[in-house]
Design an enzyme around this catalytic site. Structure first.
Site, PDB file in Angstrom:
ATOM      1  CD  GLU A 153      -2.796  -1.550   0.278  1.00 16.48           C
ATOM      2  OE1 GLU A 153      -2.644  -0.857  -0.622  1.00 16.48           O
ATOM      3  OE2 GLU A 153      -3.379  -2.612   0.625  1.00 16.48           O
ATOM      4  CE1 TYR A 166       9.449   8.805 -10.627  1.00 15.75           C
ATOM      5  CE2 TYR A 166       8.263   7.122 -11.607  1.00 15.75           C
ATOM      6  CZ  TYR A 166       9.365   7.742 -11.557  1.00 15.75           C
ATOM      7  OH  TYR A 166      10.230   7.362 -12.546  1.00 15.75           O
TER       8      TYR A 166
HETATM    9 FE    FE Z   1      -4.597  -3.139  -1.114  1.00 18.13          FE
END
Ligand code: FE
Length: 344
Positions: A118, A127
């Site tokens: 996650e 990013y």
């Molecule tokens: Fe997940």
């Protein structure tokens, strides 16, 4: 937790995903929930990082005045607006909800890996936002400003109430049911429904050869999320087996109702993101697609499908089945895969 001196080894048959003994939590062997260990190993074999994927084409297209339409830019930003906060919500639930109350160390091992994934997903969105020079404050604050994102996230966060409290214990029937309900909501709804119209949009860009670096990031995320969902289904079904008394008719009806509510929230979001449709996907298509996947989630935990519709986006199923796409891995800079375990 005090260590019981000279106690005998754990009886693996007594091991439970929830409500097991304290000693279980730090004795990985003997293992009972072997599926969790397999998920842990497969996830490690699928390791990736956002910075390995080139964003050059995306940067050029985003700068170009003609490469993308105003609708496409808006859709892309809104989808990112959902993504940027959703994975943080998922991470928090794993660390502050699931982990503490799970008494199977092998299940905990995968949860540690899942929590890291996650974080990688949130990193991927950061990013993308940074590479394209998007307005960070605007994207990361969308969950507070756009109704359809707020409504989805507010719905999910409501199921943390009580469970995140320091004094929440797995010692009553109600609390055990509440914990199982939380798992159903996070796996089946957050990871199984709420990401999917956004995934479809991102793959729509990819099919048009637009923003392909971002889309590739999302493909990796889809592969991880698909594992999270499958793992969640295994956990839910194992909890059902170990604690059959929790899965009452009322409970099953409640889960179906929550899924139906989530379907409405999700297609309302899709409609708001693409009021005039995008890449051949219109509001009706999204509605039907979300209904289709919701039925699949219900079936996986033994509940009755509610919509019985065809999949209007069959290419999505193909895209999710990434293990069949050999070319997908040729774009990788670094190869972590060592054991030939891409099947999941
Ligand atoms: Fe997940």
């Amino acid at each position: 937790m005090a260590i019981q001196r000279n106690a005998p080894p754990v009886d693996v048959n007594q091991r439970r995903i929830m409500g097991g003994t304290e000693a279980d939590v730090i004795q990985l062997y003997p293992m009972k929930h072997k599926f969790a260990w397999e998920y842990y190993n497969t996830a490690n074999a699928n390791h990736w990082l956002p910075t390995e994927i080139s964003m050059q084409l995306d940067i050029e297209q985003w700068k170009s005045p003609t490469a993308l339409s105003a609708d496409e830019r808006r859709a892309f930003e809104t989808v990112l607006g959902f993504f940027t906060t959703a994975d943080s919500i998922a991470a928090n639930n794993i660390v502050m909800g699931f982990y503490k109350h799970v008494s199977s160390p092998e299940v905990r091992m995968y949860l540690l890996r899942q929590a890291y994934e996650e974080a990688i997903h949130t990193h991927a969105y950061q990013y993308i936002v940074e590479s394209l020079g998007l307005n960070q404050a605007k994207i990361f604050n969308m969950y507070r400003e756009i109704d359809s994102i707020y409504n989805k996230e507010e719905f999910i966060l409501g199921f943390n109430e009580g469970i995140f409290d320091g004094d929440f214990k797995m010692d009553t029937f109600e609390n055990k049911q509440k914990f199982l309900e939380n798992w159903c909501v996070f796996s089946l709804i957050l990871e199984g429904i709420f990401f999917y119209s956004s995934f479809a949009v991102m793959l729509g860009f990819q099919r048009q050869h637009k923003l392909t670096g971002s889309a590739e990031q999302i493909q990796y995320i889809m592969r991880d999320e698909s594992m999270h969902l499958n793992f969640g289904v295994e956990v839910i079904n194992t909890i059902k087996e170990e604690n059959p008394e929790l899965w009452t008719n009322d409970f099953a009806r409640k889960i179906i109702e929550l899924v139906k509510k989530a379907v409405v929230l999700e297609y309302t979001f899709a409609k708001e993101v693409f009021p005039t449709g995008i890449f051949g996907m219109n509001a009706d298509g999204f509605k039907q697609y979300i209904e289709y996947i919701a039925d699949r989630r219900l079936q996986r935990v033994g509940l009755t499908p509610q919509y019985n519709v065809q999949n209007p986006f069959p290419w999505m199923s193909e895209a999710i089945d990434l293990s069949k796409e050999k070319n997908f891995f040729e774009t990788r800079v670094i190869e972590y895969q060592v054991g030939g375990q891409l099947n999941w």
